[in-house]
Design a protein around this motif. Sequence first.
Motif, short mmCIF file in Angstrom:
data_model
loop_
_atom_site.label_atom_id
_atom_site.label_comp_id
_atom_site.label_asym_id
_atom_site.label_seq_id
_atom_site.Cartn_x
_atom_site.Cartn_y
_atom_site.Cartn_z
N GLU A 1 1.04 8.66 -0.54
CA GLU A 1 0.87 8.88 -1.82
C GLU A 1 1.78 7.91 -2.91
O GLU A 1 1.35 7.57 -3.75
CB GLU A 1 1.12 10.62 -2.21
CG GLU A 1 0.57 10.93 -3.73
CD GLU A 1 0.37 12.49 -3.65
OE1 GLU A 1 -0.10 12.87 -4.73
OE2 GLU A 1 0.87 13.30 -2.85
N ARG B 1 0.73 5.15 -5.58
CA ARG B 1 1.00 5.08 -6.92
C ARG B 1 1.68 3.87 -7.30
O ARG B 1 1.31 3.41 -8.44
CB ARG B 1 1.97 6.18 -7.48
CG ARG B 1 1.45 7.72 -7.26
CD ARG B 1 2.42 8.62 -8.07
NE ARG B 1 3.61 8.67 -7.26
CZ ARG B 1 4.02 9.51 -6.46
NH1 ARG B 1 2.79 10.43 -6.00
NH2 ARG B 1 5.18 9.58 -5.62
N ASN C 1 -1.17 1.39 -8.49
CA ASN C 1 -2.06 1.86 -9.43
C ASN C 1 -3.15 2.62 -8.78
O ASN C 1 -4.29 2.22 -9.46
CB ASN C 1 -2.35 0.80 -10.54
CG ASN C 1 -1.30 0.24 -11.28
OD1 ASN C 1 -0.19 1.25 -11.53
ND2 ASN C 1 -1.06 -0.88 -11.41
N LEU C 2 -3.10 3.02 -7.63
CA LEU C 2 -4.04 3.90 -7.09
C LEU C 2 -4.02 5.27 -6.92
O LEU C 2 -2.66 5.71 -7.14
CB LEU C 2 -4.27 3.30 -5.90
CG LEU C 2 -4.95 1.86 -5.94
CD1 LEU C 2 -4.98 1.41 -4.44
CD2 LEU C 2 -6.36 1.70 -6.25
N GLU C 3 -4.74 6.32 -6.78
CA GLU C 3 -4.62 7.65 -6.71
C GLU C 3 -4.95 8.17 -5.21
O GLU C 3 -5.85 7.48 -4.45
CB GLU C 3 -5.51 8.47 -7.72
CG GLU C 3 -5.03 8.02 -9.15
CD GLU C 3 -6.06 8.69 -10.19
OE1 GLU C 3 -6.89 9.56 -9.61
OE2 GLU C 3 -6.07 8.59 -11.25
N MET C 4 -4.31 9.48 -4.99
CA MET C 4 -4.71 9.86 -3.47
C MET C 4 -5.79 10.75 -3.88
O MET C 4 -5.97 11.68 -4.74
CB MET C 4 -3.45 10.81 -3.16
CG MET C 4 -3.88 11.61 -1.86
SD MET C 4 -4.03 10.51 -0.58
CE MET C 4 -2.32 10.01 -0.15
N GLY C 5 -6.87 10.52 -2.86
CA GLY C 5 -8.44 11.06 -2.98
C GLY C 5 -8.18 12.50 -2.02
O GLY C 5 -7.05 12.89 -1.68
N GLY D 1 -7.04 2.71 -10.40
CA GLY D 1 -7.26 4.23 -10.53
C GLY D 1 -8.16 4.73 -9.47
O GLY D 1 -8.59 5.97 -9.47
N ALA E 1 -9.61 6.47 -6.24
CA ALA E 1 -8.91 7.39 -5.36
C ALA E 1 -9.19 7.08 -4.01
O ALA E 1 -10.28 6.61 -3.53
CB ALA E 1 -9.53 8.80 -5.39
#
Length: 670
Positions: free
Chosen positions: A454, A458, A461-465, A494, A496
């Motif tokens: 996680e 970050r 610049n990505l999110e945990m899906g 951004g 996920a």
Amino acid sequence: MNHIVLAGRYELLDKIGEGGMAEVYRAVDLVLKRNVAVKLLKQQFVGDQEFITNFGNEAQSAASLNHPNVVNIFDVGKEEIDERTLYYIVMEYIDGRTLKSVIEDEAPMDDERTVRLAAQIAQALKAAHANHIIHRDIKPQNILINEDDEVKVTDFGIAKISTSSTITYTSSILGTVHYISPEQAKGKFIDEKSDLYSLGVVMYELATGNVPFDGENAVAIAISHIQHELIPPKDLNPSLSEGLNHIIVKALEKETATRYQSADEMLRDLREYKTLEIKETEAPADQTTVIPVIKDTPEPDQQDEPQPPSPPRSIYQRTANQPPIAEERPDFFRRVVLPVLLTLFLVGGGFLVIRGILASSENTPATESRSVEIPTLLGKTLPEAQVLAEANGFVIEISEEVYSQEYSEGEILEQSVNPGQSIQRGETVLVKVSLGQELTTVPDLLNLSLADAEARLRTDNLEMGEHRTGYSDTYNEGTVMRQNPEYGERVPVGTAVSVTVSQGRQVEEISMPDLRTNSQLQAIRTLQDLNLRVGQVDSEHSDTYANNTVMRQSVAPGTVVDPQTTIDLVVSLGPAPTEPPATEPPQTEPEQTEPVSDVEYVIPIHPPAQEEGATSYQVHIVRVDGENEEDIRNEPYNYADGTQTIRIMDKPGLSFELYINGNFVRTITH
């Protein structure tokens, strides 16, 4: 290029061509001793990932095709030479020239040759479309002809281009505007039918020596594709057959629904062009006629001043029921017809265009006539915005290209002059153009803990899906074993990323069976079938359990155990012996029988693999006489004693089963 050898085998010789984003060299394959063509991405684009991707797309697209009318791709790669990065595609070398050169020298061509060349191009498109590949840039410059008049289609790399390295990209794309379809000119969705339209333009040029639509600039040509009526090629080349004329006109239909729907359909008509049945329909009242070219008449106060010659205008058509154009109204086209045509193309600014053009021709003050009202440019592509700018009399200049989540790549997202405001004619409106969504590369999350994964996302610049769990023999418990999208993929900022976290090795659960009353041999076999290990086997006398049956087990029935769990057994010896009463045996004559000689059974005992800390192993021997089984030995042996041999004298016809540590070893017979 002086003595450049790529991949240790492709030596560049001389430049034979150049396009918008690449240069083509004749080269020699030093391994196979043959000429090849090498396409090099231009140096100004090597830092632009979009161009690199498009360059690779060309190799992938063409390499997936195996067709005699498509240039073969042999190799693709990247090499660092003299501190320069060279991206290259190695392809088939065609000893010939471009179809454009052939047209310039030999057009107009007869029907037979036009059909022969067009059919080969259509065959190439059929193969591409079958592989879901849209060429998007069919034009004579991208078609090679060898000495046998055989067609080779090349350049499969065209895609949307809008990057920081190419602010003036629009002019390069519109350089091929003579061959684009109406939907391409509008920036709308294109499919196989767009390629067929472009092929129709090529056929028109083969048959007449001219392109169907021309103009003073790229914008005017684009407008012509969208709204001007086609002059049938037979009007320019009367020797053209009716059938071939019909095929070309149908290919150039502005509406995709009335155009050829597939290359197959066009090929069928090309094969039968001499006998093609053309349905005759009664000419409607508004049958089209050609409007003559009308020259603007200067204002009375300008009559004495010398005027520069007017540039030629595109030829177009109008319907026959339109009123004739009066000689005394020479500015009718400028004041009425052109604004009407423009309103058919312009979206969101047509009213302003008409008002601006009409105002310029009325007797209004000079300051008022030079003022133009700016339409909205937001959401429009640069070609669309340039059409509006051309029509309204202002200039567009790109000030910046930025990433945007809201606007697609190539669309205008900001303009320096708000819609509805006025500026002086000829002034500049600055616009910001969208690069589309900002992309980032998905990191490698495998073997990371969920928390570390996680944190890594970050950073990029990505999110945990969504995160799931699963068993794995490879990944430790609590670490990421799968991810989606996968490592290395390019995705919008951004996005996920979902992961699957390992639960470790999957353990099979075994329910302990009830072995009591089973014979010792049957119990051992049951444990082995369940992947359980036989431990210590002891024997006791019992009045309840029959001889050689299991009377106790170390793990209670129904208990859940892991594979390879050790189970100890206690086997009954039957009731304990009692002293018989002392009685005088009856005196009987011994029965006369033939004596039976015993035989020797030899049982070798080889120690099993010694486990850590073990000093002995259990040897169990069962005597089998028909259906009767008897446990004759069940005792530990020391590893230190090595291999031992047990010799048993017994009657013939018996067998002995040997078990070591509860595992069956062999059956011994005489």
